[in-house]
Design a protein around this motif. Structure first.
Motif, PDB file in Angstrom:
ATOM      1  N   THR A  38       0.835  -1.205   0.000  1.00  0.00           N
ATOM      2  CA  THR A  38       0.000   0.000   0.000  1.00  0.00           C
ATOM      3  C   THR A  38       0.871   1.257   0.000  1.00  0.00           C
ATOM      4  OG1 THR A  38      -0.085  -0.131   2.397  1.00  0.00           O
ATOM      5  CG2 THR A  38      -1.966  -1.046   1.216  1.00  0.00           C
ATOM      6  N   ILE A 361      -0.452 -13.586   2.154  1.00  0.00           N
ATOM      7  CA  ILE A 361      -1.051 -12.690   1.188  1.00  0.00           C
ATOM      8  C   ILE A 361      -0.950 -13.289  -0.227  1.00  0.00           C
ATOM      9  CG2 ILE A 361       1.101 -11.323   1.194  1.00  0.00           C
ATOM     10  CD1 ILE A 361      -2.416  -9.980   0.801  1.00  0.00           C
ATOM     11  N   ARG A 384      -7.593 -16.492  -1.460  1.00  0.00           N
ATOM     12  CA  ARG A 384      -6.519 -15.593  -1.011  1.00  0.00           C
ATOM     13  C   ARG A 384      -5.159 -16.296  -0.962  1.00  0.00           C
ATOM     14  NH1 ARG A 384      -5.648 -10.924   2.757  1.00  0.00           N
ATOM     15  NH2 ARG A 384      -4.033 -11.583   4.201  1.00  0.00           N
TER      16      ARG A 384
END
Ligand code: MIC
Length: 645
Positions: A38, A361, A384
């Motif tokens: 991010t 992740i 996922r």
């Protein structure tokens, strides 16, 4: 007035608003945390704001997600982040140093402070008596620029812990018990505060496990008091001077209340594919497994590796099982080696990976098709892990290692081994070297942008009427992993919105991208059930759909961080006033929100027209005046620029 810990943290940082549940409040932010997946976007946003240095007491950037270097993209991002840290005055945690949350807790966490992080598991630092909140990247960039964080004042739920954890039951089972009681949306709009005599058997790192996965309850955050366990932790990390006591006042009240007797807990497990599907391990025992996986921010402590190491000592894991060990930090790896524990894991068959997020992740370690994977990670949303038809179960390290040995899901109490209680030594190895301090002088430093780093897309103000097709109608609890998947293939595009947008909604509808591109100019709608956007804080789950023309989401309810991310990028989040109207809208219906700019300025209720069916539905928004303006001008960045001029 007598205050609980959450109220003390909020009132000491309140810069605007009233502490009344549901009212918008603004909080001064002392620290920020960003991770690479991010963080690249955060740095681009910070650059776009035109602020030269971070204004917080401390900001730290970690590189823990995008560690696989299959081509130039991830390493280019690492260098970009390093240059941004040098330029803007942040600490830089080098790739391979480990996962942001435990590292931040060890090196910088300080009781009484506020922290906002561009990762939904940031609340883990609540273990130290901090008010730590996950948020979208823009929110974090704004905090770095010295702005307060806005949020709705949550309710505070006190959970009194009594008793003592029995053998083979650990902190993970406490948070799984909370998930069993409250499911993935039971914490929405709440801060969970733990207190009571049961805290005595939980170390600061055990509390991290519980606070980390408070996110899976949908909670705004989780807090613990800062007591002697926190003092012990900080002393061990060589930071005794950062400890201050922070306890609830005697007799302080809570808005909501619950109690857990730790002595009565048993090993628990979340079955596929939701952290809320919790059952006792014994109910699913006996099923063959393919993988047992330990590590991640949800079980990061030295004890979370030490206990499995002592269990496998002198044994071999089952020959069908991939026993994956993902050390949380380089410091923990060094201590495991020093204590002779790493050798025990290696000899028993462990596959030892580098310190970082890794398979949690979907960056490697994907399980075989349809085979059971037992993981100590926080999430098991569908696909996922990287395998579309996965069967991921969430459990404690004790339960994972028991299954590694037997090859079947096993209640660890059934192992014919005495429970190896592990006491962390006071004298541990500290590794501070992989964290690079901010540069004092930085105006001459250039940002290093590789070819994969694309400029932020610019968005227009909201049109007078929003009209378009429903491109997708989805059910309840859709996670951001389904809206904007992660994994080794997609994550390298986190700094390239045009490329990453090709994967939007891919796990749900492989043709969404094409259809959205065909309607991009006009714009489109998405319709959803309850708790839309649960899970990660990734703002890409709003930014990329916005880039593809998404203008409004009509849902039964939203998850907190995703709701905020939609607003930040000028997408209007609306809820059905009559829940049954959700059923009346289907894919490809033509919807319209006439004169929407005036409508949301004037009222919390607006009309949604279904032009295909000739029907009208009342829908509502909960935007503050500040947020209405944000949506109207096309998002947070446009608003920031407008206010500067
Ligand atoms: C996650 O666990 O889902 C992540 C990856 O840490 C995310 C952040 C991201 O998507 O980059 C989170 O929890 O916010």
């Amino acid at each position: 007035m007598k205050q609980n810990v959450a109220q003390k943290l909020i009132s000491s940082h309140l810069v605007d608003g009233q502490m009344e549940p549901g009212a918008e409040i603004a909080l001064k932010i002392d620290q920020t945390l960003t991770q690479d997946a991010t963080g690249t976007m955060v740095m681009l946003e910070f650059e776009a704001m035109g602020v030269s240095r971070v204004q917080t007491e401390l900001s730290a950037q970690y590189v823990d997600h995008n560690l696989i270097q299959a081509d130039y993209r991830n390493p280019d991002d690492h260098l970009f982040l390093r240059s941004a840290c040098r330029k803007f005055g942040l600490w830089y945690s080098r790739p391979g140093n480990g996962v942001s949350h435990p590292l931040h807790m060890e090196r910088f966490g300080a009781p009484g402070k506020t922290l906002v992080g561009s990762d939904s598991h940031t609340p883990a630092a609540g273990s130290l008596g901090m008010l730590a909140l996950g948020a979208g990247g823009l929110e974090v960039a704004l905090a770095m620029a010295g702005n307060p964080l806005h949020l709705k004042m949550p309710l505070v739920m006190g959970v009194r812990l009594t008793g003592k954890l029995p053998a083979w039951v650990s902190a993970k089972d406490v948070i799984l018990e909370m998930l069993r009681r409250y499911d993935v949306d039971g914490g929405v709009g709440k801060i969970i505060e733990y207190y009571g005599p049961g805290l005595e058997c939980l170390t600061a790192m055990d509390r991290h496990v519980i606070a980390n996965m408070g996110t899976e309850l949908g909670a705004t955050t989780t807090v613990f008091p800062s007591d002697t366990a926190v003092r012990r932790f900080l002393r061990r990390q060589g930071r005794a001077e950062d400890w201050v006591e922070l306890l609830a006042d005697e007799g302080a009240a809570y808005d909501l209340h619950d109690e857990i007797n730790l002595s009565e807990l048993e090993p628990l497990i979340a079955t596929p594919s939701s952290p809320g599907n919790v059952v006792p391990v014994r109910e699913v025992a006996g099923n063959d497994i393919y993988q047992a996986y330990i590590g991640s921010s949800a079980n990061p402590g030295l004890r979370d590796f030490a206990v499995p190491a002592l269990v496998v000592d002198g044994r071999q894991v089952h020959d069908r099982v991939s026993f994956d060990v993902n050390p949380t930090s380089r410091q923990i790896l060094e201590n495991l080696a020093q204590l002779g524990l790493l050798a025990k894991l290696i000899h028993a068959g462990a596959r030892v990976h580098q310190a970082g997020c890794n398979g949690c992740i979907g960056m490697g370690q994907a399980p075989a098709t349809g085979r059971i994977s037992l993981r100590t990670v926080p999430r098991n949303f569908p696909g996922r892990s990287g395998t579309p038809e996965d069967a991921v179960y969430l459990c404690s390290p004790e339960t994972a290692v028991a299954a590694a040995i037997t090859g079947k899901i096993t209640d660890p109490r059934e192992l014919d081994i005495p429970y190896p209680r592990f006491e962390e030594p006071d004298d541990i190895i500290l590794n501070r070297e992989m964290l690079v301090p901010p540069e004092p002088e930085s105006h001459h430093i250039e940002l290093q942008k590789g070819p994969n780093i694309k400029p932020l897309p610019q968005f227009q103000a909201m049109p007078d009427t929003i009209a378009g097709k429903v491109l997708l109608a989805v059910g309840d609890d859709v996670s951001t992993d389904e809206i904007m998947p992660a994994g080794a293939k997609v994550l390298p595009y986190r700094s390239n919105i045009p490329e990453i947008s090709k994967f939007v909604f891919a796990p749900i509808d492989g043709r969404y991208y094409e259809r959205a591109m065909a309607n991009r100019e006009q714009g489109h709608f998405v319709v959803a059930g309850e708790n839309y956007g649960q899970g990660s804080s990734r703002e890409h789950a709003a930014l990329a759909p916005r880039y593809l023309g998404l203008r409004a989401v009509i849902a039964k309810s939203f998850a907190r961080i995703h709701w905020q991310n939609l607003v930040n990028f000028g997408i209007l989040p609306l809820t059905f006033v009559i829940p049954g109207d959700y059923e009346r809208i289907v894919e490809n219906d033509e919807l319209a929100l006439p004169s929407i700019c005036d409508a949301i300025r004037q009222s919390k209720r607006v009309e949604l027209v279904n032009r295909t069916k000739g029907e009208t539905y009342p829908v509502a928004h909960t935007l503050s005046d500040r947020q209405v303006e944000m949506v109207l001008v096309g998002g947070q960045i446009n608003l920031f620029r407008k206010r500067q001029h």
